[in-house]
Design an enzyme around this catalytic site. Structure first.
Site, PDB file in Angstrom:
ATOM      1  NE  ARG A 216      36.297  41.850  58.995  1.00  0.00           N
ATOM      2  CZ  ARG A 216      35.605  42.124  57.887  1.00  0.00           C
ATOM      3  NH1 ARG A 216      35.940  41.585  56.743  1.00  0.00           N
ATOM      4  NH2 ARG A 216      34.593  42.956  57.916  1.00  0.00           N
ATOM      5  CG  PHE A 232      39.412  35.472  46.866  1.00  0.00           C
ATOM      6  CD1 PHE A 232      39.181  35.755  45.526  1.00  0.00           C
ATOM      7  CD2 PHE A 232      39.625  34.142  47.235  1.00  0.00           C
ATOM      8  CE1 PHE A 232      39.141  34.736  44.575  1.00  0.00           C
ATOM      9  CE2 PHE A 232      39.588  33.128  46.299  1.00  0.00           C
ATOM     10  CZ  PHE A 232      39.340  33.419  44.960  1.00  0.00           C
ATOM     11  CG  ASP A 254      41.886  41.301  45.726  1.00  0.00           C
ATOM     12  OD1 ASP A 254      41.053  40.981  46.598  1.00  0.00           O
ATOM     13  OD2 ASP A 254      41.559  41.801  44.619  1.00  0.00           O
ATOM     14  CB  CYS A 346      29.251  35.508  49.652  1.00  0.00           C
ATOM     15  SG  CYS A 346      30.152  36.056  48.213  1.00  0.00           S
TER      16      CYS A 346
HETATM   17  N1  SAH Z   1      37.886  39.032  52.471  1.00  0.00           N
HETATM   18  C1  SAH Z   1      37.530  40.381  52.096  1.00  0.00           C
HETATM   19  C2  SAH Z   1      36.439  40.449  51.048  1.00  0.00           C
HETATM   20  C3  SAH Z   1      36.731  39.735  49.720  1.00  0.00           C
HETATM   21  S1  SAH Z   1      35.826  40.355  48.376  1.00  0.00           S
HETATM   22  C4  SAH Z   1      37.175  41.165  53.357  1.00  0.00           C
HETATM   23  O1  SAH Z   1      36.975  40.567  54.424  1.00  0.00           O
HETATM   24  O2  SAH Z   1      37.101  42.391  53.293  1.00  0.00           O
HETATM   25  C5  SAH Z   1      36.453  39.457  47.029  1.00  0.00           C
HETATM   26  C6  SAH Z   1      37.766  39.961  46.472  1.00  0.00           C
HETATM   27  O3  SAH Z   1      38.210  38.990  45.520  1.00  0.00           O
HETATM   28  C7  SAH Z   1      37.741  41.292  45.727  1.00  0.00           C
HETATM   29  O4  SAH Z   1      38.654  42.166  46.341  1.00  0.00           O
HETATM   30  C8  SAH Z   1      38.196  40.959  44.290  1.00  0.00           C
HETATM   31  O5  SAH Z   1      39.078  41.947  43.755  1.00  0.00           O
HETATM   32  C9  SAH Z   1      38.935  39.656  44.486  1.00  0.00           C
HETATM   33  N2  SAH Z   1      38.955  38.719  43.336  1.00  0.00           N
HETATM   34  C10 SAH Z   1      37.912  38.337  42.572  1.00  0.00           C
HETATM   35  N3  SAH Z   1      38.308  37.377  41.686  1.00  0.00           N
HETATM   36  C11 SAH Z   1      39.619  37.157  41.896  1.00  0.00           C
HETATM   37  C12 SAH Z   1      40.597  36.266  41.312  1.00  0.00           C
HETATM   38  N4  SAH Z   1      40.263  35.419  40.332  1.00  0.00           N
HETATM   39  N5  SAH Z   1      41.853  36.298  41.797  1.00  0.00           N
HETATM   40  C13 SAH Z   1      42.171  37.163  42.785  1.00  0.00           C
HETATM   41  N6  SAH Z   1      41.302  37.991  43.404  1.00  0.00           N
HETATM   42  C14 SAH Z   1      40.033  38.001  42.950  1.00  0.00           C
END
Ligand code: SAH
Length: 403
Positions: A216, A232, A254, A346
């Site tokens: 970040r 995401f 998201d 990940c």
């Molecule tokens: N970048 C974030 C963590 C991401 S976790 C951080 O730093 O805190 C992954 C996220 O992707 C989750 O919130 C989940 O709701 C979302 N997600 C999963 N599949 C998705 C899709 N097809 N479209 C949109 N969001 C999605």
């Protein structure tokens, strides 16, 4: 030391090398004999076919990984004092890490990588979240939670053992309070000077992705004055740091409305106005990014792609690679010339080399040239034991589109 043959788990001839090199997993193919009287979850010695004890570990016949090794000292009693020592070492490492000043959310125990297979512990302020990934840990989790409370002085330990991997151990999901007090519904943590609400008990997903802490910072360093797309987004952690670094505007995407509501609360908590400084859009990223290809106003200076784990088993790797390629191609096509892509995976089953190839082929299909500026990985409170390369799961590329 020679094994008391009847009680030891015996390896097949020629299968001792990884054990000697301290890889913590034993698959059934490496094992010649497991004594009948040994119960699943119990600790046993592991010996070569000719009776030399190499290590000790806990057993689960129901798992593909039948033994997880805990100690390479054949004599060491695996008792309360053992577990306490291991926890102390793990906690001491975190206390010695740089860059954690002002961070109250961090991983205290990173399972195999901290020589505590199956056990994951995160700290959020005065509360701990424990995940028991294996039967061997599940059986001991209350005792471990009590020790963790004593060692950290925290107020309570919450269990969030709801990961899919438990099914492979013959366990169902488990959650609740393991020791001490229940946390309030929403607690506040700090990371690198920013503040976030975290919900440890409820919600479809809880907690906070501390593994992205340093990333970040790296990504934020490029955000000044830029239009950022945070795909995401989860609860908006990248967005908060992007705005702290002077981003002109952030679009959070998201699929979950709940996490976007939480993201707005986090933006406000840090003094930002979600309505004027961000746009928060709920929906499927594959669909949205595809729609935006035809909308020339949807172009960005910096795109963050931080999807969930697409590859959950070997059989899903191919499909995962297609997913990564798709979102990367779509994201690259939304980049303005000179734009930055911060792209992550990940999935432990997709190594850094393979991930780079996927991003390359996405760029090639998009007809864009990208340069790698920085390679990113999980933060140091998620260490990788050199004897356990499987522990490296998070990789990222920070790239610039030269045209
Ligand atoms: N970048 C974030 C963590 C991401 S976790 C951080 O730093 O805190 C992954 C996220 O992707 C989750 O919130 C989940 O709701 C979302 N997600 C999963 N599949 C998705 C899709 N097809 N479209 C949109 N969001 C999605």
């Amino acid at each position: 030391m020679i094994a008391s043959e009847t009680h030891a788990i015996v390896l097949k001839p020629g299968r001792e090398k990884p054990v000697r090199q301290r890889h913590p997993w034993l698959f059934s193919g490496a094992i010649r004999r497991i004594p009948d009287e040994l119960e699943n979850g119990e600790i046993a010695q592991v010996a070569t076919h000719d009776g030399v004890v190499l290590a000790q570990g806990y057993l689960n016949r129901q798992s593909q990984i039948q033994v997880r090794l805990l100690s390479w000292d054949p004599q060491e009693p695996i008792d309360d004092a053992f577990w306490r020592r291991r926890l102390e070492v793990s906690l001491a490492l975190r206390a010695a890490l740089p860059d954690l000043a002002g961070c109250t959310a961090l991983r205290l125990v990173n399972a195999e990588n901290d020589y505590l297979p199956g056990l994951t512990v995160d700290r959020y302020g005065d509360y701990l979240v424990l995940q028991a990934g294996t039967l061997g840990i599940d059986r001991r989790k209350v005792r471990l939670a009590e020790m963790l409370l004593e060692l950290t002085g925290c107020r309570g330990v919450v269990e969030r053992s709801d990961m899919a991997a438990r099914r492979q151990e013959g366990l169902s999901p488990a959650s609740g309070i393991l020791a001490g007090e229940a946390p309030p519904p929403r607690i506040e943590i700090t990371e690198s000077g920013a503040r976030f609400y975290v919900d440890l008990l409820a919600g479809q997903k809880t907690g906070f992705y501390a593994d992205q802490r340093q990333n970040r910072q790296r990504v934020a360093a490029y955000c000044g004055g830029r239009q950022v797309l945070n795909a995401f987004s989860y609860t908006g952690a990248f967005a908060v740091f992007a705005l702290h670094s002077g981003a002109a505007h952030v679009t959070n995407l998201d699929s979950s409305v709940d996490v976007l509501t939480a993201a707005e609360a986090n933006l406000r908590l840090n003094g930002f106005d979600p309505d004027s400084q961000t746009e928060n859009i709920a929906g499927d990223i594959f669909t949205i990014l595809r729609d935006w290809q035809h909308q020339p106003e949807r172009r960005y200076d910096l795109v963050i792609l931080d999807p969930p784990k697409f590859a959950t088993s070997q059989s899903t790797v191919e499909r995962a690679l297609r997913g990564y390629k798709d979102i990367n191609r779509l994201a690259i096509q939304l980049l303005r010339p000179g734009g930055i892509l911060a792209t992550f995976s990940c999935s432990g089953l997709v190594g850094p080399g393979l991930f780079q190839k996927v991003v390359f082929s996405a760029a090639a299909d998009a007809g864009r040239d990208l340069q790698i500026l920085e390679r990113l990985t999980q933060s140091a409170d998620h260490p990788v034991a050199l004897s356990f390369p499987e522990g490296e799961y998070l990789k990222g590329l920070l790239c610039r589109a030269t045209k």
